[in-house]
Design a protein around this motif. Sequence first.
Motif, PDB file in Angstrom:
ATOM      1  N   PRO A   1     -31.306  17.333   1.133  1.00  0.00           N
ATOM      2  CA  PRO A   1     -31.386  15.896   0.993  1.00  0.00           C
ATOM      3  C   PRO A   1     -29.928  15.295   0.255  1.00  0.00           C
ATOM      4  N   GLY A   2     -29.323  14.399   0.467  1.00  0.00           N
ATOM      5  CA  GLY A   2     -28.746  13.556  -0.828  1.00  0.00           C
ATOM      6  C   GLY A   2     -27.264  14.248  -0.101  1.00  0.00           C
ATOM      7  N   ILE A   3     -27.583  13.952   0.991  1.00  0.00           N
ATOM      8  CA  ILE A   3     -26.113  14.473   1.890  1.00  0.00           C
ATOM      9  C   ILE A   3     -24.881  12.781   2.111  1.00  0.00           C
ATOM     10  N   THR A   4     -23.863  13.368   2.015  1.00  0.00           N
ATOM     11  CA  THR A   4     -23.175  12.083   1.634  1.00  0.00           C
ATOM     12  C   THR A   4     -22.347  12.318   3.406  1.00  0.00           C
ATOM     13  N   ILE A   5     -22.217  11.240   4.257  1.00  0.00           N
ATOM     14  CA  ILE A   5     -21.654  10.329   5.784  1.00  0.00           C
ATOM     15  C   ILE A   5     -20.455  11.508   5.827  1.00  0.00           C
ATOM     16  N   PRO A   6     -19.749  12.032   4.698  1.00  0.00           N
ATOM     17  CA  PRO A   6     -18.543  12.263   5.151  1.00  0.00           C
ATOM     18  C   PRO A   6     -19.016  13.767   5.265  1.00  0.00           C
ATOM     19  N   GLU A   7     -19.337  14.749   4.511  1.00  0.00           N
ATOM     20  CA  GLU A   7     -19.610  15.873   4.565  1.00  0.00           C
ATOM     21  C   GLU A   7     -20.984  15.686   6.001  1.00  0.00           C
ATOM     22  N   LEU A   8     -21.815  14.867   5.747  1.00  0.00           N
ATOM     23  CA  LEU A   8     -22.353  15.203   7.263  1.00  0.00           C
ATOM     24  C   LEU A   8     -21.516  15.329   8.768  1.00  0.00           C
ATOM     25  N   ALA A   9     -20.654  14.075   8.306  1.00  0.00           N
ATOM     26  CA  ALA A   9     -20.002  13.993  10.095  1.00  0.00           C
ATOM     27  C   ALA A   9     -18.657  15.249   9.494  1.00  0.00           C
ATOM     28  N   ALA A  10     -18.184  15.983   8.886  1.00  0.00           N
ATOM     29  CA  ALA A  10     -17.928  17.355   8.799  1.00  0.00           C
ATOM     30  C   ALA A  10     -18.430  18.071   9.465  1.00  0.00           C
ATOM     31  N   ARG A  11     -20.194  18.488   9.365  1.00  0.00           N
ATOM     32  CA  ARG A  11     -20.766  19.479   9.684  1.00  0.00           C
ATOM     33  C   ARG A  11     -20.980  19.603  11.438  1.00  0.00           C
ATOM     34  N   MET A  12     -21.487  18.168  11.238  1.00  0.00           N
ATOM     35  CA  MET A  12     -21.410  17.865  12.677  1.00  0.00           C
ATOM     36  C   MET A  12     -20.299  17.687  13.456  1.00  0.00           C
ATOM     37  N   GLY A  13     -19.048  17.209  13.170  1.00  0.00           N
ATOM     38  CA  GLY A  13     -17.661  18.076  13.915  1.00  0.00           C
ATOM     39  C   GLY A  13     -17.705  16.677  14.205  1.00  0.00           C
ATOM     40  N   ILE A  14     -18.238  15.560  13.768  1.00  0.00           N
ATOM     41  CA  ILE A  14     -17.761  13.493  14.746  1.00  0.00           C
ATOM     42  C   ILE A  14     -16.837  13.004  13.568  1.00  0.00           C
ATOM     43  N   LYS A  15     -16.762  11.944  13.847  1.00  0.00           N
ATOM     44  CA  LYS A  15     -16.239  10.975  12.735  1.00  0.00           C
ATOM     45  C   LYS A  15     -16.927  10.749  11.937  1.00  0.00           C
ATOM     46  N   GLN A  16     -16.677   9.523  11.133  1.00  0.00           N
ATOM     47  CA  GLN A  16     -17.042   8.976  10.165  1.00  0.00           C
ATOM     48  C   GLN A  16     -18.007   8.002  10.442  1.00  0.00           C
ATOM     49  N   ASN A  17     -16.909   7.436  11.066  1.00  0.00           N
ATOM     50  CA  ASN A  17     -17.703   6.100  11.764  1.00  0.00           C
ATOM     51  C   ASN A  17     -19.137   5.639  12.329  1.00  0.00           C
ATOM     52  N   TYR A  18     -19.369   7.021  13.092  1.00  0.00           N
ATOM     53  CA  TYR A  18     -20.127   6.858  13.334  1.00  0.00           C
ATOM     54  C   TYR A  18     -21.910   7.280  13.244  1.00  0.00           C
ATOM     55  N   LEU A  19     -20.942   7.553  12.442  1.00  0.00           N
ATOM     56  CA  LEU A  19     -22.393   7.971  10.716  1.00  0.00           C
ATOM     57  C   LEU A  19     -22.995   6.545  10.763  1.00  0.00           C
TER      58      LEU A  19
ATOM     59  N   LYS B   1     -31.353   5.573   1.224  1.00  0.00           N
ATOM     60  CA  LYS B   1     -30.012   5.496   0.928  1.00  0.00           C
ATOM     61  C   LYS B   1     -30.527   6.038  -0.423  1.00  0.00           C
ATOM     62  N   GLN B   2     -29.519   6.771  -1.110  1.00  0.00           N
ATOM     63  CA  GLN B   2     -29.685   6.550  -2.864  1.00  0.00           C
ATOM     64  C   GLN B   2     -28.521   6.911  -3.502  1.00  0.00           C
ATOM     65  N   GLY B   3     -27.791   6.413  -4.076  1.00  0.00           N
ATOM     66  CA  GLY B   3     -26.135   6.112  -4.593  1.00  0.00           C
ATOM     67  C   GLY B   3     -25.283   6.635  -2.891  1.00  0.00           C
ATOM     68  N   ARG B   4     -24.658   7.311  -2.484  1.00  0.00           N
ATOM     69  CA  ARG B   4     -24.212   7.177  -1.816  1.00  0.00           C
ATOM     70  C   ARG B   4     -24.889   8.432  -0.617  1.00  0.00           C
ATOM     71  N   GLY B   5     -25.935   9.679  -0.768  1.00  0.00           N
ATOM     72  CA  GLY B   5     -26.347  10.165  -0.234  1.00  0.00           C
ATOM     73  C   GLY B   5     -27.949   9.915   0.688  1.00  0.00           C
ATOM     74  N   TRP B   6     -28.256  10.424   1.266  1.00  0.00           N
ATOM     75  CA  TRP B   6     -28.927  10.314   2.138  1.00  0.00           C
ATOM     76  C   TRP B   6     -29.994  10.884   2.448  1.00  0.00           C
ATOM     77  N   HIS B   7     -31.772  10.767   2.211  1.00  0.00           N
ATOM     78  CA  HIS B   7     -32.828  11.526   2.144  1.00  0.00           C
ATOM     79  C   HIS B   7     -33.815  10.867   2.962  1.00  0.00           C
TER      80      HIS B   7
END
Length: 169
Positions: A126-144, A159-165
């Motif tokens: 919980p609280g993961i940001t889109i850049p972190e998520l994209a890096a973990r999934m191995g995809i580009k951020q714009n898709y997320l 969404k809470q701040g920059r993070g997703w819960h």
Amino acid sequence: MTDFLDEKRQEITARLKELKPLVEEYQRLEAAASALDGVGGSAAAASTSVAAPAARKAAGRRGPGRPKGSKTRAAKATPAPAAAPAAAATTPAAPAKRGGARRKAGRRKGSGTRAAQALSFVQAQPGITIPELAARMGIKQNYLYRVLPSLEEEGKVAKQGRGWHPKSS
């Protein structure tokens, strides 16, 4: 010699950690600047934009990832020639197919396996940001940036701040 190499590796690693937020901010600002290029505004504002030279250079050419023969979005948005209104006056008026009247073929946005994968990562951290998520999934951020808001509409994440819960069901 080994101590020297270890010291340099540590310095490089520390500097990379220090610069990573700046690189992410640069990418977000670059995406925002390119998004604003598509929005109408004054000519002075467009000339000061970071991406304006690239947009002027690409004027008249199709955008990246667009099929051959397609025009740029700006070219499609230009008004029709003066002869078109006269032709329209002789034909019966057809209802406009704008807005929600027309549906795209295919599955709903955010209903694919990437959405499920993103949801599982959000639930795991919980609280993961889109850049972190994209890096973990191995995809580009714009898709997320398209997938996560649709998951939010479905009530699966918030969404809470920059993070997703994950949202409690």
